[in-house]
Design a protein around this motif. Structure first.
Motif, mmCIF file in Angstrom:
data_model
loop_
_atom_site.group_PDB
_atom_site.id
_atom_site.type_symbol
_atom_site.label_atom_id
_atom_site.label_comp_id
_atom_site.label_asym_id
_atom_site.label_seq_id
_atom_site.Cartn_x
_atom_site.Cartn_y
_atom_site.Cartn_z
ATOM 1 N N SER A 85 1.077 -1.226 -0.002
ATOM 2 C CA SER A 85 0.026 0.336 -0.017
ATOM 3 C C SER A 85 0.889 1.358 0.175
ATOM 4 C CB SER A 85 -1.223 -0.131 0.930
ATOM 5 O OG SER A 85 -2.105 -0.884 1.102
ATOM 6 N N LEU A 86 1.901 1.324 -0.446
ATOM 7 C CA LEU A 86 2.643 2.427 -0.979
ATOM 8 C C LEU A 86 1.988 3.850 -1.754
ATOM 9 C CD1 LEU A 86 5.623 0.622 -2.846
ATOM 10 C CD2 LEU A 86 5.700 2.293 -0.389
ATOM 11 N N LYS A 87 2.510 5.177 -0.226
ATOM 12 C CA LYS A 87 1.960 6.552 -0.518
ATOM 13 C C LYS A 87 2.734 6.754 -1.407
ATOM 14 C CE LYS A 87 -0.755 5.296 3.341
ATOM 15 N NZ LYS A 87 -0.901 6.225 4.793
ATOM 16 N N LEU A 88 2.839 8.263 -1.999
ATOM 17 C CA LEU A 88 3.916 9.295 -2.640
ATOM 18 C C LEU A 88 4.578 9.417 -1.609
ATOM 19 C CD1 LEU A 88 1.256 11.440 -4.085
ATOM 20 C CD2 LEU A 88 2.260 9.848 -5.428
ATOM 21 N N GLU A 89 4.536 9.523 -0.035
ATOM 22 C CA GLU A 89 4.783 10.125 1.159
ATOM 23 C C GLU A 89 6.098 9.290 1.125
ATOM 24 O OE1 GLU A 89 1.792 10.068 0.639
ATOM 25 O OE2 GLU A 89 1.032 9.721 3.338
ATOM 26 N N ASP A 90 5.770 7.273 0.102
ATOM 27 C CA ASP A 90 6.812 6.770 1.167
ATOM 28 C C ASP A 90 8.369 6.636 -0.032
ATOM 29 O OD1 ASP A 90 4.312 4.530 1.434
ATOM 30 O OD2 ASP A 90 5.589 6.165 3.254
ATOM 31 N N THR A 91 8.171 7.641 -1.250
ATOM 32 C CA THR A 91 9.612 7.948 -2.118
ATOM 33 C C THR A 91 10.802 8.479 -1.040
ATOM 34 O OG1 THR A 91 7.524 8.284 -3.902
ATOM 35 C CG2 THR A 91 10.315 9.468 -3.829
ATOM 36 N N ALA A 92 11.744 7.590 -1.784
ATOM 37 C CA ALA A 92 12.960 7.950 -0.155
ATOM 38 C C ALA A 92 13.868 7.080 -0.515
ATOM 39 C CB ALA A 92 12.392 7.676 1.596
ATOM 40 N N VAL A 93 15.212 7.132 -0.074
ATOM 41 C CA VAL A 93 16.336 6.312 -0.362
ATOM 42 C C VAL A 93 15.843 5.799 1.034
ATOM 43 C CG1 VAL A 93 18.870 5.817 -0.468
ATOM 44 C CG2 VAL A 93 17.646 8.377 -2.249
ATOM 45 N N TYR A 94 15.934 4.348 0.203
ATOM 46 C CA TYR A 94 16.311 3.736 2.181
ATOM 47 C C TYR A 94 17.424 2.614 2.629
ATOM 48 C CZ TYR A 94 10.680 3.802 2.311
ATOM 49 O OH TYR A 94 9.480 4.291 2.337
ATOM 50 N N TYR A 95 17.906 2.930 3.418
ATOM 51 C CA TYR A 95 18.795 2.070 4.136
ATOM 52 C C TYR A 95 18.389 1.390 5.689
ATOM 53 C CZ TYR A 95 21.105 6.495 1.624
ATOM 54 O OH TYR A 95 21.226 7.751 1.267
ATOM 55 N N CYS A 96 20.059 0.136 5.222
ATOM 56 C CA CYS A 96 19.498 -0.191 6.208
ATOM 57 C C CYS A 96 20.919 -0.012 7.634
ATOM 58 C CB CYS A 96 19.408 -2.389 6.104
ATOM 59 S SG CYS A 96 20.717 -2.649 5.922
ATOM 60 N N ASN A 97 20.662 -0.479 9.139
ATOM 61 C CA ASN A 97 21.794 -0.063 9.493
ATOM 62 C C ASN A 97 21.567 -1.281 10.690
ATOM 63 O OD1 ASN A 97 24.288 0.830 10.947
ATOM 64 N ND2 ASN A 97 23.774 2.141 9.826
ATOM 65 N N ARG A 98 22.454 -0.856 11.386
ATOM 66 C CA ARG A 98 22.305 -1.366 13.223
ATOM 67 C C ARG A 98 21.170 -0.425 14.132
ATOM 68 N NH1 ARG A 98 27.756 -3.368 15.759
ATOM 69 N NH2 ARG A 98 26.923 -2.347 17.596
ATOM 70 N N LYS A 99 20.234 -0.623 14.848
ATOM 71 C CA LYS A 99 19.826 0.265 16.177
ATOM 72 C C LYS A 99 20.580 0.542 17.191
ATOM 73 C CE LYS A 99 15.303 1.042 17.928
ATOM 74 N NZ LYS A 99 13.510 1.004 18.138
ATOM 75 N N PRO A 100 21.212 1.483 17.456
ATOM 76 C CA PRO A 100 21.277 2.347 17.071
ATOM 77 C C PRO A 100 21.849 2.419 16.031
ATOM 78 C CG PRO A 100 22.226 2.682 19.325
ATOM 79 C CD PRO A 100 21.168 1.324 19.063
ATOM 80 N N PRO A 101 22.203 3.238 15.375
ATOM 81 C CA PRO A 101 22.702 3.155 13.633
ATOM 82 C C PRO A 101 24.643 3.239 13.967
ATOM 83 C CG PRO A 101 21.758 5.192 13.343
ATOM 84 C CD PRO A 101 21.233 5.178 14.656
ATOM 85 N N ILE A 102 24.839 2.907 13.096
ATOM 86 C CA ILE A 102 26.564 2.692 13.188
ATOM 87 C C ILE A 102 27.154 4.108 12.005
ATOM 88 C CG2 ILE A 102 28.889 2.156 13.222
ATOM 89 C CD1 ILE A 102 27.007 1.042 15.645
ATOM 90 N N GLY A 103 27.777 4.999 11.897
ATOM 91 C CA GLY A 103 27.486 6.388 11.248
ATOM 92 C C GLY A 103 29.016 5.176 10.011
ATOM 93 N N ALA A 104 29.321 4.652 10.275
ATOM 94 C CA ALA A 104 30.417 3.903 9.173
ATOM 95 C C ALA A 104 29.726 2.781 8.275
ATOM 96 C CB ALA A 104 31.804 3.468 9.910
ATOM 97 N N TYR A 105 28.552 2.490 9.218
ATOM 98 C CA TYR A 105 28.058 1.359 7.887
ATOM 99 C C TYR A 105 26.961 1.530 6.577
ATOM 100 C CZ TYR A 105 29.639 -2.216 11.778
ATOM 101 O OH TYR A 105 30.269 -2.908 12.373
ATOM 102 N N TRP A 106 26.859 2.561 7.121
ATOM 103 C CA TRP A 106 25.590 3.202 6.062
ATOM 104 C C TRP A 106 26.085 2.666 4.175
ATOM 105 C CZ3 TRP A 106 21.506 4.130 7.451
ATOM 106 C CH2 TRP A 106 21.389 5.211 9.197
ATOM 107 N N GLY A 107 25.159 2.081 3.736
ATOM 108 C CA GLY A 107 25.717 2.178 2.122
ATOM 109 C C GLY A 107 24.607 2.838 1.635
ATOM 110 N N GLN A 108 24.863 2.395 0.665
ATOM 111 C CA GLN A 108 23.962 3.027 -0.676
ATOM 112 C C GLN A 108 23.234 3.659 -0.354
ATOM 113 O OE1 GLN A 108 26.318 4.953 -3.002
ATOM 114 N NE2 GLN A 108 28.582 4.720 -1.436
#
Length: 116
Positions: A85-108
């Motif tokens: 049920s995707l909405k217009l406002e779901d448009t974004a770049v999606y990333y995965c990471n640990r929670k809380p995130p590790i800065g050095a882990y961000w991918g593309q």
């Protein structure tokens, strides 16, 4: 060396579905709570869903609750996000990471575009 490789994004019409994947390497994936984050231009990256390491407890942002489902396969070191049920406002770049995130882990990240 830690790598998080997101895939599965694309262009979809409102109401459509996508399944994102995140392949992890270089750390003990099964030991950590993981999350999916998203970011649009001019806004801070936000956490949309998370899943704990063993009990698989999940948590969702109010904006995606009931539409998105996070899951993981610890044997494959892979994190998933089923988006329905995707909405217009779901448009974004999606990333995965640990929670809380590790800065050095961000991918593309992977681009999700919801458009008619």
């Amino acid at each position: 060396q830690v790598q998080l490789v997101e895939s599965g994004g694309g262009l979809v019409q409102p109401g459509g579905s996508l399944r994102l994947s995140c392949e992890a390497s270089g750390f003990t994936f099964s030991a950590y709570t993981m999350g999916w984050y998203r970011q649009t231009p001019g806004k801070e990256r936000e956490l949309v869903a998370s899943i704990s390491s063993v009990r698989l407890n999940t948590d969702y942002a109010d904006s995606v609750k009931g539409r998105f489902t996070i899951s993981r396969d610890n044997a494959k070191n892979t994190l998933y996000l089923q988006m329905n049920s995707l909405k217009l406002e779901d448009t974004a770049v999606y990333y995965c990471n640990r929670k809380p995130p590790i800065g050095a882990y961000w991918g593309q990240g992977t681009q999700v575009t919801v458009s008619s």
